[in-house]
Design a protein around this motif. Structure first.
Motif, PDB file in Angstrom:
ATOM      1  N   ASP A   1     -36.792  77.569 -16.055  1.00  0.00           N
ATOM      2  CA  ASP A   1     -36.126  76.561 -15.080  1.00  0.00           C
ATOM      3  C   ASP A   1     -35.888  75.526 -15.616  1.00  0.00           C
ATOM      4  O   ASP A   1     -37.364  75.254 -16.412  1.00  0.00           O
ATOM      5  N   GLY A   2     -35.528  74.609 -15.756  1.00  0.00           N
ATOM      6  CA  GLY A   2     -35.746  73.133 -16.402  1.00  0.00           C
ATOM      7  C   GLY A   2     -37.641  72.853 -16.495  1.00  0.00           C
ATOM      8  O   GLY A   2     -37.868  72.455 -15.151  1.00  0.00           O
TER       9      GLY A   2
ATOM     10  N   SER B   1     -39.523  68.637 -18.164  1.00  0.00           N
ATOM     11  CA  SER B   1     -39.515  67.829 -19.362  1.00  0.00           C
ATOM     12  C   SER B   1     -40.066  68.282 -20.601  1.00  0.00           C
ATOM     13  O   SER B   1     -41.014  69.302 -20.889  1.00  0.00           O
TER      14      SER B   1
ATOM     15  N   THR C   1     -29.671  70.833 -20.789  1.00  0.00           N
ATOM     16  CA  THR C   1     -30.558  69.469 -19.925  1.00  0.00           C
ATOM     17  C   THR C   1     -29.682  69.457 -19.047  1.00  0.00           C
ATOM     18  O   THR C   1     -29.566  69.940 -18.575  1.00  0.00           O
ATOM     19  N   ALA C   2     -30.718  68.856 -18.185  1.00  0.00           N
ATOM     20  CA  ALA C   2     -30.408  68.390 -17.556  1.00  0.00           C
ATOM     21  C   ALA C   2     -30.877  67.280 -16.663  1.00  0.00           C
ATOM     22  O   ALA C   2     -31.808  67.316 -17.273  1.00  0.00           O
ATOM     23  N   GLU C   3     -30.408  66.628 -15.641  1.00  0.00           N
ATOM     24  CA  GLU C   3     -31.061  64.775 -15.942  1.00  0.00           C
ATOM     25  C   GLU C   3     -31.732  64.888 -14.029  1.00  0.00           C
ATOM     26  O   GLU C   3     -31.257  66.053 -13.171  1.00  0.00           O
ATOM     27  N   ASP C   4     -33.093  64.649 -13.877  1.00  0.00           N
ATOM     28  CA  ASP C   4     -33.302  64.457 -12.940  1.00  0.00           C
ATOM     29  C   ASP C   4     -34.472  63.591 -12.742  1.00  0.00           C
ATOM     30  O   ASP C   4     -35.179  63.479 -12.700  1.00  0.00           O
ATOM     31  N   GLY C   5     -33.830  62.148 -11.563  1.00  0.00           N
ATOM     32  CA  GLY C   5     -35.142  61.254 -11.382  1.00  0.00           C
ATOM     33  C   GLY C   5     -34.740  60.175 -13.222  1.00  0.00           C
ATOM     34  O   GLY C   5     -35.627  59.944 -13.026  1.00  0.00           O
TER      35      GLY C   5
ATOM     36  N   THR D   1     -35.339  61.938 -15.983  1.00  0.00           N
ATOM     37  CA  THR D   1     -35.934  62.498 -16.923  1.00  0.00           C
ATOM     38  C   THR D   1     -35.324  63.942 -16.817  1.00  0.00           C
ATOM     39  O   THR D   1     -34.606  64.291 -16.578  1.00  0.00           O
ATOM     40  N   THR D   2     -35.117  63.983 -18.317  1.00  0.00           N
ATOM     41  CA  THR D   2     -34.604  64.957 -19.006  1.00  0.00           C
ATOM     42  C   THR D   2     -35.312  66.157 -18.496  1.00  0.00           C
ATOM     43  O   THR D   2     -36.315  66.730 -19.493  1.00  0.00           O
ATOM     44  N   LEU D   3     -34.470  67.930 -18.045  1.00  0.00           N
ATOM     45  CA  LEU D   3     -35.374  68.988 -18.271  1.00  0.00           C
ATOM     46  C   LEU D   3     -34.392  69.656 -18.904  1.00  0.00           C
ATOM     47  O   LEU D   3     -33.172  69.579 -19.215  1.00  0.00           O
TER      48      LEU D   3
END
Length: 180
Positions: free
Chosen positions: A28-29, A31, A61-65, A67-69
């Motif tokens: 799970d992503g 930071s 990677t994925a972006e969340d607000g 923040t790169t996860l």
């Protein structure tokens, strides 16, 4: 006791090795700060190594607000399982297994008149989910996943045999990795 083990881990490994070891267990992503804390390194160092691992296909990677996860990539997981399969089975055994799995899937398609487990699930009534049909659905999904894994293992074996993973052309023994 855990502090001693942790100190030994930090003393005996590089920051890259620790980041890689942490991300190999990250599904799970998380930071870079979270991974850095688990890897006992700075967030800046973790980000640098995570970018390298992402470029190599080991990390997704994925972006969340803003923040790169980071998490372990599906490709890395499949590759690891495929290589493990190659250690446990010969390519002949894997090929035979592929043929058997394809035949089983073909039988399900003919028997139930659908092309996929998803289509089969749509055809089921809710009450059927706990019945024999529910177990067929699960077995079909598992067989399809195992088929894809076995096919990936054979593709890796073929690439290794041809020298593509070693940077050479399998048609001759000349190393072409240094040709400019």
């Amino acid at each position: 006791m855990n502090e001693i083990v942790e100190e030994e881990w930090v003393d005996e490994t590089t920051p890259f090795e620790r980041v890689y070891e942490v991300v190999r267990r990250t599904y799970d992503g998380e930071s870079a700060d979270e991974i850095a804390e688990r890897a006992r390194t700075s967030p800046t160092t973790a980000r640098k190594h995570l970018r390298t691992l992402a470029d190599a296909g080991e990390v997704a990677t994925a972006e969340d607000g803003g923040t790169t996860l980071y998490r372990r990539s599906e490709t890395a997981i499949v590759t690891e399982h495929a290589q493990s399969l190659l250690q446990d089975r010969s390519t002949e055994e894997i090929s035979a297994g592929i043929a058997d799995m394809k035949a089983t899937i073909r039988e399900w398609r003919e028997e139930y008149g659908v092309d996929s487990p998803e289509e089969f699930a749509r055809e089921l009534d809710v009450a059927d989910a706990d019945s024999e049909h529910g177990s067929v659905l699960t077995e079909w999904q598992t067989t399809r996943r195992n088929l894809a894994l076995a096919q990936a293992a054979l593709a890796i074996a073929d690439a290794q045999r041809a020298g593509h993973l070693a940077g050479r052309d399998g048609d001759d023994d000349e190393d072409t990795s240094a040709i400019t």
